[in-house]
Design a protein around this motif. Structure first.
Motif, mmCIF file in Angstrom:
data_model
loop_
_atom_site.group_PDB
_atom_site.id
_atom_site.type_symbol
_atom_site.label_atom_id
_atom_site.label_comp_id
_atom_site.label_asym_id
_atom_site.label_seq_id
_atom_site.Cartn_x
_atom_site.Cartn_y
_atom_site.Cartn_z
ATOM 1 N N ILE A 91 86.842 -25.562 27.340
ATOM 2 C CA ILE A 91 85.809 -26.501 27.779
ATOM 3 C C ILE A 91 84.829 -25.796 28.719
ATOM 4 C CG2 ILE A 91 85.402 -28.563 29.184
ATOM 5 C CD1 ILE A 91 87.880 -29.780 27.893
ATOM 6 N N ASN A 92 85.383 -25.001 29.657
ATOM 7 C CA ASN A 92 84.493 -24.250 30.563
ATOM 8 C C ASN A 92 83.602 -23.288 29.785
ATOM 9 O OD1 ASN A 92 85.435 -25.537 32.834
ATOM 10 N ND2 ASN A 92 86.935 -23.955 33.338
ATOM 11 N N ASP A 115 81.057 -25.396 28.026
ATOM 12 C CA ASP A 115 80.079 -25.898 29.002
ATOM 13 C C ASP A 115 79.107 -24.786 29.433
ATOM 14 O OD1 ASP A 115 81.063 -28.475 28.968
ATOM 15 O OD2 ASP A 115 82.299 -28.239 30.775
ATOM 16 N N ASN A 135 75.247 -24.901 28.896
ATOM 17 C CA ASN A 135 74.290 -24.689 29.995
ATOM 18 C C ASN A 135 73.350 -23.520 29.696
ATOM 19 O OD1 ASN A 135 75.217 -26.831 31.523
ATOM 20 N ND2 ASN A 135 76.713 -25.586 32.625
#
Length: 158
Positions: A30-31, A34, A38
């Motif tokens: 998920i990081n 993300d 971004n």
């Protein structure tokens, strides 16, 4: 019972491993996703910013081109006006010069006419004087001298 043999324990261990590994792996995935989102958002924002700057630059360039066209037209109009003024000025100068030359020619003709008229008068007077002299010489009038008659005639002429 074969139910709890080593395959069972391997399966149980694998499930427990997956359970404990799922949260950190999920969090890492998920990081990572993300961060990638971004990064894509930042690139998209930069692209939008560059697009907006390019649009402004295009508008400025178009305005400058319009201003350049107006400026070019102004220069052309000024050049036409100054050319017309110059032509008008030169035409007036030529007219003045022609008028002056014409007046000089008329004066020269008048002077020549006066000279010729005076010359003709002088020749006529001389001819008349010569005729009177010859007449007097032939007639011999004794009461008045010949010179006196001629002098009177000359005085009357002047």
């Amino acid at each position: 019972m074969h139910f709890f043999d080593e395959n069972f324990w391997i399966a149980v261990s694998f499930i427990v491993f997956l359970y404990f590994a799922y949260k950190p792996i999920k969090k890492a995935i998920i990081n990572s996703l993300d961060a990638k989102i971004n990064e894509i958002k930042d690139k998209l924002a930069q692209t939008e910013k560059i697009k907006a700057e390019a649009k402004l630059l295009l508008e400025e360039t178009q305005k400058e081109m319009e201003n350049f066209e107006e400026y070019k037209q102004q220069i052309i109009n000024k050049a036409k006006a100054s050319t017309e003024k110059l032509i008008e000025k030169r035409t007036k100068e030529m007219e003045i010069a022609l008028t002056r030359k014409s007046e000089e020619a008329v004066k020269l003709i008048e002077n020549e006419k006066s000279k010729i008229t005076q010359q003709l008068r002088d020749e006529f007077t001389e001819t008349v004087i010569n005729l009177v002299r010859s007449y007097l010489a032939e007639s011999k009038n004794n009461a008045v001298s010949d010179e006196e008659i001629i002098n009177r005639f000359i005085k009357q002429k002047n």
